[in-house]
Design a protein around this motif. Structure first.
Motif, PDB file in Angstrom:
ATOM      1  N   SER A 166       0.835  -1.206   0.000  1.00 53.65           N
ATOM      2  CA  SER A 166       0.000   0.000   0.000  1.00 53.65           C
ATOM      3  C   SER A 166       0.866   1.251   0.000  1.00 53.65           C
ATOM      4  O   SER A 166       0.613   2.206  -0.736  1.00 53.65           O
ATOM      5  N   CYS A 191       3.906   1.656  -1.073  1.00 54.11           N
ATOM      6  CA  CYS A 191       4.615   1.859  -2.341  1.00 54.11           C
ATOM      7  C   CYS A 191       3.668   2.389  -3.425  1.00 54.11           C
ATOM      8  O   CYS A 191       4.121   3.085  -4.344  1.00 54.11           O
ATOM      9  N   LEU A 213       1.414   4.514  -2.805  1.00 52.61           N
ATOM     10  CA  LEU A 213       1.044   5.879  -2.404  1.00 52.61           C
ATOM     11  C   LEU A 213       2.199   6.868  -2.473  1.00 52.61           C
ATOM     12  O   LEU A 213       1.981   8.078  -2.434  1.00 52.61           O
ATOM     13  N   GLY A 214       3.419   6.382  -2.570  1.00 52.74           N
ATOM     14  CA  GLY A 214       4.553   7.302  -2.604  1.00 52.74           C
ATOM     15  C   GLY A 214       5.850   6.533  -2.749  1.00 52.74           C
ATOM     16  O   GLY A 214       5.867   5.308  -2.661  1.00 52.74           O
ATOM     17  N   GLN A 215       6.927   7.264  -2.930  1.00 55.47           N
ATOM     18  CA  GLN A 215       8.196   6.604  -3.227  1.00 55.47           C
ATOM     19  C   GLN A 215       8.890   6.122  -1.961  1.00 55.47           C
ATOM     20  O   GLN A 215       9.480   5.061  -1.961  1.00 55.47           O
ATOM     21  N   SER A 225      15.660   0.274  -0.213  1.00 54.42           N
ATOM     22  CA  SER A 225      15.955   1.568  -0.849  1.00 54.42           C
ATOM     23  C   SER A 225      14.781   2.538  -0.757  1.00 54.42           C
ATOM     24  O   SER A 225      14.949   3.727  -0.981  1.00 54.42           O
ATOM     25  N   ARG A 226      13.602   2.045  -0.438  1.00 54.25           N
ATOM     26  CA  ARG A 226      12.448   2.939  -0.299  1.00 54.25           C
ATOM     27  C   ARG A 226      12.094   3.220   1.158  1.00 54.25           C
ATOM     28  O   ARG A 226      11.133   3.937   1.450  1.00 54.25           O
ATOM     29  N   VAL A 256       7.907  12.550   8.709  1.00 49.68           N
ATOM     30  CA  VAL A 256       7.619  13.399   7.548  1.00 49.68           C
ATOM     31  C   VAL A 256       8.581  14.586   7.528  1.00 49.68           C
ATOM     32  O   VAL A 256       9.190  14.899   6.489  1.00 49.68           O
ATOM     33  N   ALA A 264       9.755  11.018   4.683  1.00 44.96           N
ATOM     34  CA  ALA A 264       8.731  10.014   4.376  1.00 44.96           C
ATOM     35  C   ALA A 264       7.592  10.631   3.560  1.00 44.96           C
ATOM     36  O   ALA A 264       7.064  11.681   3.915  1.00 44.96           O
ATOM     37  N   ASP A 265       7.229   9.944   2.474  1.00 45.85           N
ATOM     38  CA  ASP A 265       6.032  10.308   1.704  1.00 45.85           C
ATOM     39  C   ASP A 265       4.785   9.624   2.258  1.00 45.85           C
ATOM     40  O   ASP A 265       3.662  10.056   1.989  1.00 45.85           O
ATOM     41  N   SER A 311      -5.908   9.275   9.864  1.00 42.42           N
ATOM     42  CA  SER A 311      -5.648   9.623   8.465  1.00 42.42           C
ATOM     43  C   SER A 311      -6.029  11.060   8.128  1.00 42.42           C
ATOM     44  O   SER A 311      -5.417  11.671   7.270  1.00 42.42           O
ATOM     45  N   PRO A 357      -0.130  15.003   7.456  1.00 38.94           N
ATOM     46  CA  PRO A 357       0.068  15.638   6.146  1.00 38.94           C
ATOM     47  C   PRO A 357       0.409  14.656   5.021  1.00 38.94           C
ATOM     48  O   PRO A 357       0.629  15.087   3.899  1.00 38.94           O
ATOM     49  N   VAL A 358       0.510  13.380   5.337  1.00 44.28           N
ATOM     50  CA  VAL A 358       0.773  12.364   4.301  1.00 44.28           C
ATOM     51  C   VAL A 358      -0.144  11.174   4.545  1.00 44.28           C
ATOM     52  O   VAL A 358      -0.714  11.030   5.630  1.00 44.28           O
ATOM     53  N   PRO A 359      -0.279  10.291   3.558  1.00 48.14           N
ATOM     54  CA  PRO A 359      -1.117   9.104   3.768  1.00 48.14           C
ATOM     55  C   PRO A 359      -0.554   8.224   4.874  1.00 48.14           C
ATOM     56  O   PRO A 359       0.664   8.149   5.059  1.00 48.14           O
ATOM     57  N   VAL A 360      -1.448   7.560   5.570  1.00 48.65           N
ATOM     58  CA  VAL A 360      -1.052   6.666   6.650  1.00 48.65           C
ATOM     59  C   VAL A 360      -1.670   5.290   6.381  1.00 48.65           C
ATOM     60  O   VAL A 360      -2.831   5.175   5.988  1.00 48.65           O
TER      61      VAL A 360
END
Lengths: 251, 251, 251, 251, 251, 251
Positions: free
Chosen positions: B102, B104, B106-108, B134-135, B168, B173-174, B191, B195-198
């Motif tokens: 999930s 990956c 939603l963000g890098q 690496s992510r 964040v 963290a994205d 959620s 400020p970012v998806p959780v």
């Protein structure tokens, strides 16, 4: 010095191979005892079988470690190894990490010769867990059914030697690892006949475990190898329960 | 569709959290059953505890999977997961791999918020096993004793949210993953406030398992996830023995 | 739930394949609309063509996303995907990341079957961008000219199946990904005939996008996926200009 | 020798900085022309803006390359670069790859100084695309709003120098890269005042492009940098259409 | 501008090849002097020979650098290169890093063609030291005895060209590097006849060294390339001793 | 068994520390001889100094190995090690590889404590050469001038212990390596006072070298550790010349 060698599988014939090689490899005055798992499978080829062997090895370690200076988990793939390192306040060495260690001291890139094709995926993951994928030249395995796991060296000796030559000539191996307890002792007989060094997990584990005992690098009370914090548990074998309930290193 | 959710630990209070979140997350018409491990520890922080939970989860899966379309291993760290994937001819999903998946999408780069400091080493190894180091932006954990694993969200809610904000602002963290079954459901309430998806492992696992069932990607008879070749075994629980002795997929 | 599926290429025949598979894969009650790029090339094989498709997909997303709950970029290689994720405050999923996600949930190592040899270099870079090179077993591609991109499945079905078998037998793939929108739907027909699971990007993207919508992980106002800070611009299509000028999430 | 320098953004003030530094850096007899993008944004901080800049740079390259010996994509992050390398049968160099190249020739580990915090995520991905993450010591960026992209050097000179010192003292940088066309020329003025070498993308790109022209390494007709195979297209600008329709290298 | 080119080996015939190609490659007005090592072996294939060549190159650099603007270590594998970079306060470039640099500017993945099979292991380690293993497609080498290192191009020209074609067709190389000083100049004659660019270390090193001199990136007084701190020494050649005893940059 | 320990530096005081710890660590009946380099520097902090030490160690090994069963290169960083492995047909072990090996057998992640800040860059490259960067938690070093390299343990004991505690508490180290011959023996005195195991290079090297001798893994006649093919040479010390001219294993 007394070392406890745990066969996480149920094959007495493999335990006999392990015991013979371990005793040949041990320094003078080092006593070796080998235990066979009371439950499990004949030998480990997959992640599923490793789950079973890991639990069997852990239970054996908890029950029997008390009078030993070091413990060896004697299946390639090191089932349960790092958990047992958390459990015991003494050196614990696995066949894979021991063989990789010897190989890395002998050359930059190594190949692994395995007893079956299926087992290669699991071995590749074990090498990755040890962080050594960049030094792995290849993994090659027998592709024939194994009628008798204790007799692989007799039944497939020529094919195994052929695989050793292939990894040197085609894959760039500087060192060859003969992987798996069923091949214990084969390196000793092949070592004069190959153009590169050949490494055996059992003898490597015995010697490296002796080394750790003699270096006496100190007890672990912090970091990720300290005994887990005490917490509720239920339904565990008595030995394991005793270790965990203490919430500290058994001694 | 029926999904079996296995709690590899013995805490009924955590099973209740898992069950509540799994049922909130499930699509209409998807039935969820949650089982608590009959043996083991209260929650898993270390490799040793993961060995125990892996075996418990494997035994539960072998015993109870028959009437289900998919299985979920509901402890972060995915104890026993890949062995169970070999064992069952149906989708099996772990909380860690589901949450990573999930995240990956939603963000890098993602960070993981954990319930203790000790647990971070094991989580880092789980991320590495999934090939996603690496992510990984960071892993941060609570550094306080946990008096009640089922009550962490109540007892440490503010500290957990603070950790989310730190990853964040300081670690890049994205996406944030709230790791561990004891945090099941917390992402849902947080959620709107971050400020970012959780991401939550339980709801992710339920949804991804539904997806795999619906995609029907086919049975496995080759590769490293086929059922292991039949071989002698002894001393295994009846369910597991039945699966292994067959030397083929149970059905 | 309404999902917008963007074909970054100009081939209506491929859009028809995408649409058919997307609708077969969607959950009940999920509406699917497919748009074909107003400018660009027939299909994307290279970085250059991906640059064009990326801009086309971005413009389409800016113009048409408003009434949808999620967006899918329906070309393997995910042209423009991560920029569109910055642009829209809703789930955006690409075919490559979706197929990789499904594959990773089904096994440790996957291979990709591609429609041409040339395309393999670009696909390898896409896998690397997703951080999953260590789980990639191989990429194999057709080596024949493609007379009709919408008819590849008919024209080259036997060759594609042969490639699938080769990656299992020779490359160690646990899972096979059929890559590229022109192969949409092929996994569904092959899945019973291969010894490992087979994954399709379109159906995976639809299901994973549904999952993200249902998980509702929260809006993005920080990190590298927030809408870019407002800055001067000129000469952009109206939709894109409107999004960017706002200097915040469009809604 | 004639080099075409493409500013993928719309800021004439940045083009002026690029032009001044490019001409200072060029060898005697090398002519430099700088073009500003006819559409796009003021400067690129994110993946979305890079998508736009990539297409703008590609269109400019297709339209204007004819009389030049080499082309430079003059935005850090190299938007569209590798596609343009496929398009043109002459050296094409990007600011990022050029700066990384210079840095790698000057020391083992480099840090990047960036004009904003937001831009760091995109830069990190660019370094990864170049395969050089293991040599990246850190990326640090200004954390202040940029009122005038052409005036950053004047407005934030002291802060930029401070960042340079921090990466040497705290992050282990052997070399510092001043990243982004808005910083063009700053390295030249700072180079005497820092304890390590400092690298500028524009001058590096000009010099490296000259080198490639002089080395004359040969045309590309195979591999992943050959012109893409001819295929149907529509709606493309005339220059780009002409290149693609040919199905071979333009000349 | 004056560049000093150091052949770390004792073969005058190879120095002649180096000198010819270096002078062909140099910009107008750049003077090139080539020195042959006063001790060592005919050419370097292994780590052992590289140890010898490294020391020879270091001694030569210390003795002779004074009147030059830049120094080139002219053996593939870059023996002693990074130590000499610490020693001298001027650009120092190696053949390997120069060839890798050119190759990376020309395409994403490169292959290396080598003069012997034995040499491949050492070259692979050199690529790894440069952090570029992920861009290495393959290393292929001649497998015939070399009777005359200065005459390899004549004796094995057809075989070398065949290797170049194989790495493009079979290994996915976008660029070919002809490795080793004994192949100096071969790229120039082959470049029109191969389907991808072909790179030579000597000409690349000359041009990149010129570039570094012209960029004037600044002196090094901190970081890991500063001159080592002064410390006692004994038995060193006079030139080297003079540099080291100073405890600072020679000038 | 007789082991030859080579100090690649000129400090007799460090040789005394090496000798004392080597003899404490050696098994009964193992004879240890320590040689100090006849030329070189006081201790090695950088790549340049390593070039010198590598050649010194190689010359010493060629001259003196004849009557020994194994050889140890006794400087952290392992100058010349892998070349000497090519040269000699007997086990050769370096301090770094030995310490890394011990550390890896004791835990998953290790930190290195170094005698200076400058030395950290070189050590990081040594860890990378061993392929173990993913297991490196951190490298921390003293940041004070070293007046007497043989007296570091006395002069900086408290600071060194403090660094050990920091890597456990802040960097996640499971094991601590005390790096560098000047610290030989310190692990032995600290091992009871730290919360994790502490490893010393000298004792590790002695024990691992003993192990390799006893395992007798076989001679090397192929792969990258065979003696280099015979080739012309000139100006080499007699011992080295004798080895190389043979074009095969000496003795």
């Amino acid at each position: 010095m007394r070392l406890l060698v745990l066969n996480p599988n149920i094959s007495d014939s493999v335990s006999a191979l392990i015991s013979a090689e371990a005793k040949r490899a041990a320094s003078p005055g080092v006593l070796i005892d080998v235990l066979t798992a009371p439950f499990g499978v004949a030998y480990i080829e997959t992640r599923l079988e490793a789950t079973i062997g890991a639990y069997a090895a852990t239970c054996m370690a908890a029950d029997h470690h008390a009078s030993y200076d070091g413990v060896i988990v004697a299946a390639f793939g090191d089932p349960g190894l790092h958990g047992i390192k958390e459990l015991l306040d003494k050196p614990v060495v696995g066949l894979t990490e021991a063989a990789l260690t010897s190989a890395c001291l002998l050359g930059q890139r190594f190949s692994i010769i395995a007893i079956s094709s299926r087992i290669r995926a699991w071995y590749a993951e074990c090498v990755a867990y040890n962080g050594l994928t960049s030094r792995l030249a290849s993994i090659r395995g027998l592709d024939q059914p194994l009628s008798d796991v204790g007799g692989i060296q007799q039944d497939h000796g020529a094919a195994l030697k052929q695989l050793c030559l292939q990894v040197v000539e085609q894959d760039g191996a500087d060192v060859v690892i003969l992987a798996g307890a069923p091949l214990a002792g084969l390196a000793r007989s092949l070592s004069g006949t190959l153009p590169v060094p050949v490494v055996d997990g059992v003898s490597s584990a015995v010697r490296h475990c002796e080394t750790l005992v003699s270096l006496a690098p100190g007890r672990v009370t912090a970091g990720s190898y300290a005994l887990p914090p005490a917490k509720p548990h239920t339904g565990l074998p008595a030995g394991l329960a005793a270790c965990l309930a203490a919430g500290r290193r058994p001694d």
